[in-house]
Every structure is written in structure tokens, then in C-alpha cells.
Write a protein that holds these residues in place. Sequence first.
Motif, PDB file in Angstrom:
ATOM      1  N   GLU A 146      19.765   1.530  46.851  1.00  0.00           N
ATOM      2  CA  GLU A 146      18.470   0.926  47.253  1.00  0.00           C
ATOM      3  C   GLU A 146      17.867   1.696  48.431  1.00  0.00           C
ATOM      4  N   LYS A 147      18.749   2.034  49.357  1.00  0.00           N
ATOM      5  CA  LYS A 147      18.293   2.743  50.554  1.00  0.00           C
ATOM      6  C   LYS A 147      17.600   4.041  50.170  1.00  0.00           C
ATOM      7  N   PHE A 148      18.181   4.729  49.198  1.00  0.00           N
ATOM      8  CA  PHE A 148      17.604   5.991  48.724  1.00  0.00           C
ATOM      9  C   PHE A 148      16.249   5.753  48.059  1.00  0.00           C
ATOM     10  N   ILE A 149      16.195   4.738  47.214  1.00  0.00           N
ATOM     11  CA  ILE A 149      14.945   4.419  46.510  1.00  0.00           C
ATOM     12  C   ILE A 149      13.837   4.117  47.524  1.00  0.00           C
ATOM     13  N   ASP A 150      14.167   3.324  48.531  1.00  0.00           N
ATOM     14  CA  ASP A 150      13.179   2.999  49.576  1.00  0.00           C
ATOM     15  C   ASP A 150      12.762   4.252  50.340  1.00  0.00           C
ATOM     16  N   TYR A 151      13.750   5.096  50.584  1.00  0.00           N
ATOM     17  CA  TYR A 151      13.465   6.334  51.314  1.00  0.00           C
ATOM     18  C   TYR A 151      12.473   7.198  50.538  1.00  0.00           C
ATOM     19  N   LEU A 152      12.706   7.330  49.241  1.00  0.00           N
ATOM     20  CA  LEU A 152      11.813   8.156  48.411  1.00  0.00           C
ATOM     21  C   LEU A 152      10.409   7.591  48.381  1.00  0.00           C
ATOM     22  N   ARG A 153      10.348   6.253  48.325  1.00  0.00           N
ATOM     23  CA  ARG A 153       9.035   5.601  48.231  1.00  0.00           C
ATOM     24  C   ARG A 153       8.140   5.994  49.418  1.00  0.00           C
ATOM     25  N   ASP A 154       8.738   6.101  50.594  1.00  0.00           N
ATOM     26  CA  ASP A 154       7.962   6.445  51.802  1.00  0.00           C
ATOM     27  C   ASP A 154       8.107   7.917  52.168  1.00  0.00           C
ATOM     28  N   PHE A 155       8.580   8.725  51.218  1.00  0.00           N
ATOM     29  CA  PHE A 155       8.920  10.099  51.567  1.00  0.00           C
ATOM     30  C   PHE A 155       7.728  10.889  52.091  1.00  0.00           C
ATOM     31  N   LYS A 156       7.995  11.613  53.164  1.00  0.00           N
ATOM     32  CA  LYS A 156       7.000  12.500  53.745  1.00  0.00           C
ATOM     33  C   LYS A 156       7.771  13.622  54.422  1.00  0.00           C
ATOM     34  N   PHE A 157       7.346  14.855  54.200  1.00  0.00           N
ATOM     35  CA  PHE A 157       8.019  15.957  54.882  1.00  0.00           C
ATOM     36  C   PHE A 157       7.575  15.978  56.338  1.00  0.00           C
ATOM     37  N   GLU A 158       8.546  15.914  57.254  1.00  0.00           N
ATOM     38  CA  GLU A 158       8.221  15.826  58.681  1.00  0.00           C
ATOM     39  C   GLU A 158       8.780  16.997  59.480  1.00  0.00           C
TER      40      GLU A 158
ATOM     41  N   ILE B 228       9.976   6.765  40.969  1.00  0.00           N
ATOM     42  CA  ILE B 228      10.924   5.779  41.514  1.00  0.00           C
ATOM     43  C   ILE B 228      11.644   5.059  40.360  1.00  0.00           C
ATOM     44  N   GLU B 229      10.872   4.669  39.357  1.00  0.00           N
ATOM     45  CA  GLU B 229      11.472   3.989  38.203  1.00  0.00           C
ATOM     46  C   GLU B 229      12.516   4.871  37.534  1.00  0.00           C
ATOM     47  N   TYR B 230      12.174   6.152  37.446  1.00  0.00           N
ATOM     48  CA  TYR B 230      13.121   7.104  36.852  1.00  0.00           C
ATOM     49  C   TYR B 230      14.467   7.065  37.599  1.00  0.00           C
ATOM     50  N   PHE B 231      14.410   7.118  38.927  1.00  0.00           N
ATOM     51  CA  PHE B 231      15.665   7.139  39.690  1.00  0.00           C
ATOM     52  C   PHE B 231      16.425   5.822  39.535  1.00  0.00           C
ATOM     53  N   LYS B 232      15.678   4.728  39.544  1.00  0.00           N
ATOM     54  CA  LYS B 232      16.348   3.433  39.339  1.00  0.00           C
ATOM     55  C   LYS B 232      17.101   3.421  38.015  1.00  0.00           C
ATOM     56  N   SER B 233      16.456   3.978  36.980  1.00  0.00           N
ATOM     57  CA  SER B 233      17.043   3.918  35.638  1.00  0.00           C
ATOM     58  C   SER B 233      18.365   4.671  35.539  1.00  0.00           C
ATOM     59  N   LYS B 234      18.635   5.552  36.500  1.00  0.00           N
ATOM     60  CA  LYS B 234      19.877   6.325  36.454  1.00  0.00           C
ATOM     61  C   LYS B 234      21.095   5.495  36.871  1.00  0.00           C
ATOM     62  N   ASN B 235      20.843   4.377  37.596  1.00  0.00           N
ATOM     63  CA  ASN B 235      21.939   3.498  38.035  1.00  0.00           C
ATOM     64  C   ASN B 235      22.993   4.167  38.897  1.00  0.00           C
TER      65      ASN B 235
END
Lengths: 481, 481
Positions: free
Chosen positions: A84-96, A73-80
Amino acid sequence: MLNWKDEYNLGMLADFYEFTMANGYLEKNKEDIITYFDLYFRNVPDNGGFVILAGLEQLISYIENLKFSESDIEYFKSKNIFSEKFIDYLRDFKFEGDIWAMPEGSIAFPNEPLVTVRAPAVQAQLIETMALLCINHQTLIATKANRIVRAANGRAVMEFGARRAQGADAATLGARAAYVGGVIGSSNTLTDKIFNVPALGTMAHSWVMMFENEYEAFKAYAETFPDDTTLLVDTYNTLKEGVPNAIRVFNDVLKPLGKRPKGIRLDSGDIAYLSKQSRIMLDDAGYEDCKIVASSSLDEFKIKALINQGAKVDSFGVGERLITSKSSPVFGGVYKLVAIEKNNKIIPKIKISENVEKITTPGFKQIYRIYDNITKKAEADLVCLFDEEIDTTKPLEIFHPVHTWKRKVIENFSVKKLLLPIFKNGKLIYNPPTLDDITNYRKTELNSFWDEIKRFDYPHLYVVDLSLKLWNLKTDLLQNR
Amino acid sequence: MLNWKDEYNLGMLADFYEFTMANGYLEKNKEDIITYFDLYFRNVPDNGGFVILAGLEQLISYIENLKFSESDIEYFKSKNIFSEKFIDYLRDFKFEGDIWAMPEGSIAFPNEPLVTVRAPAVQAQLIETMALLCINHQTLIATKANRIVRAANGRAVMEFGARRAQGADAATLGARAAYVGGVIGSSNTLTDKIFNVPALGTMAHSWVMMFENEYEAFKAYAETFPDDTTLLVDTYNTLKEGVPNAIRVFNDVLKPLGKRPKGIRLDSGDIAYLSKQSRIMLDDAGYEDCKIVASSSLDEFKIKALINQGAKVDSFGVGERLITSKSSPVFGGVYKLVAIEKNNKIIPKIKISENVEKITTPGFKQIYRIYDNITKKAEADLVCLFDEEIDTTKPLEIFHPVHTWKRKVIENFSVKKLLLPIFKNGKLIYNPPTLDDITNYRKTELNSFWDEIKRFDYPHLYVVDLSLKLWNLKTDLLQNR
């Protein structure tokens, strides 16, 4: 990065554009659109007649472990560039999503879906790279290994390529795939430990050079492993020293113990000549049961040539040319959007290309393999829409998707669905078979095909047709875009 | 084995014979004999003039983490062929030897030691497979990447091959090696996270197909990433739809924001023709600064051909043909015993072969690279015994090791030792450089060679000679065996 494996999350092994696209789908509120992707290939490596599917278990393992860590997550944030929505999405990511696939060991042909993914757009997209990598790599190696095994025509083939593999996974999973393809074991100890692929091997030239002379080296080995004595006879001079020294040691060390030698190994020189001469020497000394193992840059072509020359080789150790599939080192699987869902309706999608081969076959699909009830041989595969059923009580007319006048009527047949359900709503609903089950399945499958599709040169083209419904759908989309 | 990574100890990624030999050395009380092994290669892939060394950092990481777990021990016990002594030895295993190596980014030639290991017999033997695997794989890819970068002649090259790589390590470490070789970045996100190799990429065809039409898809992308808009223009029809839609979106979305487009990407069709036509269309629309990126089964040969045809391509995305080194997918490094120590004296060892190329160069060695003081170019490499010094104040006569009448006298020169100390008594005494330092080192190194060794066809053969002392030693061992 000395401990580079510490940060090694396969979830991050994805093309960067999967993440930028994911971010875009979220921005445009398209992340939940249900998409269908087909994983398939267009050409058989080495111009062969078919491929052997492998790698599904590692794809399953990847999906089961798929998540993103805080440091990811930190890596993606660092790309600027990510929202935010994407970062939150990744944090809870689960293949469904849902996944269908051919089981490992299946025989497959160009333009057939090997794997079909049905999942929300972002999820289906993020798994693209690893899905392709798992299937592309192991299918390549299983297919190559089987070519080599077929060339050996009943003689054992052993996988010896770890040192020349393209990375550690290539060595370990490559050996696994080679076992699916038919080798009897591998030199890679890790593959034995993890996957129970029998570990094989005896000595290197360095062993021979560590002793006063070759005789002492052979003697020491036979004393240490009297039940498993295979001696490498080409360190100095195969026929003048190596084989005579081996025979002396069989006589001096094994005979008094009541043991028989296992074999000798030839690793250089003219294997055809050396094996014939060695065979005579071994037989003359009363060791008709001592096997001759050959290695040295072998592949299906060299093995065929050796056998044609009457080489007296009982088994083959194959290294770099198997583990890298040297003569054809790329398996070109692709992963293409074939449909989306809108209001619970499947909308097929097509990708056009000036390159006709690159035009996709749209829609959510199943493949039926058609077997003749008398010969029990596979006669054709029919790619259908997923919910199509085939009435086996009536004659079935199939036709070539391009040369549509090429028609064939099949009677007295059975069918088998090739795509099995693997994941449902992100839950694994498939019980992965053992590697030996996979190998046995591959054998059974291969037996159900005519020999003509298995030959190396100009193999018979197995029939893979589209159902009339699917053909109409594709033609409509092409004409009315 | 769904969680197959749980048991994944690279210490076990060794050819099984390393363990049977180790067991044998212990049985014969030879485990503590100090051995010297050279890791070198015989042929440059693709018939090139040189290779670029890579993979040392992963070799170091492997050595630093080398140990055997309880479950590894259990595995060996279960085989019922290993002695108690061996099992105990493995339990306390620690690498205690010395290692010398060329730093990553070095330019190297056939028959030069890239790595030299001095260690007790068992230890030197157990690391063979992984030492070869690390160096073989990454050197192959760094060398291939550099060929492609040289073909691109100043235009940027990007590594896009993850999906077709031979396993996850091949994708991740392959991208690392490609960066050593000169690509500007990779599509593999994991390689960026772990090694800071810039992650690159924008959209796939599936993005375009997810929207009502191509214009909407491009518009959505430009709105999401206005600072980094590269559009894939070949989903439907490059010149009739793709490029015009891209220009419309540049006008409609970016222009009002005061932003400039980054590029368009061509991924199929006749790249030479399409790039020229696209260039005209972009220029006419006022987007002379919009770059054209090309991908689609590229390699050094195709890129050269495109440039020769005047294709208007600014950068190249190269996938499967780089990440597998498709045209030459094996780097044939070998690891050979060259000496042992007895009573603190080095006893050189040689392996004879009917295949002259396979005869080893005995002894513990160092390599001197000889630079002309005026041109600053490398003139020759001289392989010497390790303790030989070169007097740079006097003319130096060197000679071809086979055609000994080929002599060359070098004056006004400097020398550099190529093998650096990495481990001493098992302790890392080398500070691995960053990847950017390695890349810069590779640039500097390449600049010190004449262009003639860098060409693709019949490159000039760089001189690699043996010192007189080493030549005499080898000749003696060959004649007086």
C-alpha cells in the motif's frame, strides 16, 4: 490493443525491477536516502575516438512529465506484490532530485559521467531505464551521423532511414540526433514539423512507373516543382534512358521557364561509374550546375570508397545504415550508484567486478576539460571530485589511472566544467538550447579537438585521467573493501 | 521542444517525398488511379531460413488513426510548394483502400508479399513509410527473438533490453515483437501494461550496494518478496560471497517461512564456469530447485556456446543483442508498385534493375502454402495471380522461377491462402487476434516446417515459386518493355 498509444505513459517505460526495488526501499524505509548515480559508457561505437552526446532534451521532457495515472496504479495493484505504501507513493510521485549533464552536442569519452543524478533512492532508481534509453539512443545516432558526415568530407549528407528505423521514435528522434551529428536534413516530415529539421526528398520509383513512360513522369514532376526538380534516374536504365530523359525534360520544361534543374538521383548500380558518366552527360548538355545525389545502402565506409574512386557525387542520402547505426547498433551506456549521503556526508560507493572494465569510479564528480591557451585545442579531461577546483595559474600534473607512470605536465591552460546543472530539487533550471544551437555547439566543440582523434582507424586515444584525490579514493575503496 | 509528444501525429511520419508526389498526382489528376503496392523483403536477417511476421496490429492502428490536424496543414502551407488542392485533400484525408496481409506470427520468405495495398495513388503512397516501419521493425525483432529462443532449446528466454533500445517504441513494441517470437516476458513494465507481456525482473547491483553488505541486501529483498526471491549474486565476488550469502539468506529468511527460493542471477564473469560451481553449491545446500538465470551480452551464438559447454543455466535474460537485433539490425522490407487499374482492368507494372535481385514481380497476387497431407509439413509456397485457384485433386507441377528446369510435382496436398483481407474500402474487416493467440499461431506455424529450414547455418532453402501464369506475365513484361 488498437489504440495502444492511449495508455502510453513513458513513466511506465521502466524495467520492472525498478518498481520492485522501489517497493523494497519503501518497505525498508530507505526511500529517502540520497543517492548519486552516474550515467556513462565504456566503449565508443565503431571503435571511434569519441561520441557526440544527444538526447538530453528528451530526458528532460520525460522528467518534466513523469507521473503515474490511475490506470498505472491499478496495474500495480493487480500484481498483488506491491505494498500500500508503494501504491500511495506512486500516486503522489514527483521527481525532486538534482541532475547535472553535459549539454547536447558535447564531445564525450569513455568513463566520463554524461549525466549525474542526485535524488532519493526510489526516484533515482525509477528514472534509470528512460535516462539510459534517451541518451543511449540519440548519442549512438548523433555519433554515427557525424562519422558519415566526416566521411563525406564537405559534401552534404541527408538522413533517409525512417522506413527501416526500429520504431517511430527511432525514426523521429533518430533524425533529430542525426541533425545534431551534422546531416543537413531528413526525409522524415514529422521531424521537420516537431524539431525543424529540414524535410528533404523528391520522388520514388513508383512516381516514374505511374506515367506512360519515364519522360512523361519527369516532365510532370518538373512542371509541378520547377524550382525544385531533382529526378530519380534509375528506374529503367540510368545511362541509356534515365539521364537522357532528365536532360530532355530540363530542356523542354525548365529552360523555357528560365529555371535550372536541382539534381538527379542515383539509387542503384555502380554509383562510382554511373556518377562519372552522368556528370559528363549533364556537363555536355550545359547542366554543370545540376547536382548528383547518391543513395543505396550507404555508410561512412562506402562513402569514403566512392570519394576515393573519384565518384562525381555532390550529396549523399543515407538510410538504414545511419538510422540503425548498422555496423555498431548499440550504445552501451550504464547507470551506476556512485555514492549515498549519510548525515549530510557523501559516502562513495564502488562496484567491484572480475571484469576490470566494469569496476565503477566512486564519488560525486565533475569533469574539467583542459585547453591549451596557445593552440586552443583540448589536451585532456580530468575527472575530479565535484568540489575540486583547478588552479590554472600553476603547472598541472596529471597521470594515467592504471599506468600511473604515464604522466603529463600541462602549462598555460584554461579549463571548462563539462557537467552543467539541469534540475535542482526537481525544478528545471536549464534552458534547453534550440537544435541549431546544439548543432553549432557540436561544430565548435569538434573544432577544439585535434584531427587525430577524429580519424576512423586507430584514432588517437584522448587523455581522460582522474584527479589525485579521486584516484586515491578509488584505490582506497578497492583495497580496503 | 520539451513537450514534443504534443505534436506527435504518426500521419506525419512519412518521407517528405510521399507528400511532394501526392501533390504532383493531384496536379496531374492522377490521385484517383487505383494502385497496387506489395510490401516484401529480399533477404532474411542473420542469413536465417525464414522470418516471423509481426507489426500488423500497429499498422492497422496507424491506418485507423490516420488524419491530419490543423497544425499539420499549417506546416504544409508554410512550405510554399504545395497546392491548394493538396491542402484541401489532406484536410479531408481518409484512407479508403483495401489491404491484405499475412497475420502476425506467420512464417514468411523472401519475395513474398507480406502486405498488399490497393488504394488510390495518393493514399497508397502516403502510408508507405509507416507500413514499412511497422512491419520492418517488429518482424526483425520477432525473428531475432525466435532465433535466441531456439538456441536456448527449451530454456526460458526473457527480454531485458529496454535501456539499450533505439527509442521508446523500440523498447515497447520490440518487447511485444520478442513475445511473438517466443520470449516468456520482458523487463519493460509498459509492455506488460499495454500488451500483457509478463513483466519480469528482480534487483540491480545498486540494490546490493544500498545496504551495509550483500547479506543484508539479500535479506531485505527476501523479506520483501519471499514468494519471488531471485538474488543477483555478482556485485562483489560471485562464488566467494554472492552464492554463499544467497544460501545463508535462503536458510535464514525463507526456510523459517516454509518458502523456497526462486533463483540466483549471474550477470558477469565466465557464465559457464560460474553456473556449474553455483549449481554445485546450491545443490549441496539443498536448493536443487533454485534456478540459475544468466544475463550479460547474450545472443543466440553465446547461448548455444554456453549450452555446448554444459553451463547449468535454467533461463536467459537477453538485452541489447535482442532488442536491436545487433548482429543484423536492419530488416529490408520494400514497398513497390506492382499494378494499376485502368477501366477496371489490372495493368501489371514492373521495375527493372541492373541488380537482378531488385526486379519486382508484377501483378496483384495471392500466396498459397502447400502442405503434404501425410507429413502435414509445408512443402512449398506458390505465388499466384490473386484470382488463380489451385486444384488440389490433381498433381501440381511447380518450377523454380530462374532455374526453370528445377521442377517438382506435388501430390496429395492441401493449400492455405497466406494473405488475408484486413481493410475493405478503408473499413477494418479483420479482428486482430490477442498477443497470446499470435504467439500460439507462431508455434503452430513453426511446427509445420521441417527442422532443416530452422537451423542457423546454411538453412535449407524453402521453395517459393511463381505460378506459370505469373511467371509468364513477368517474363513478358521483362522481354517486351
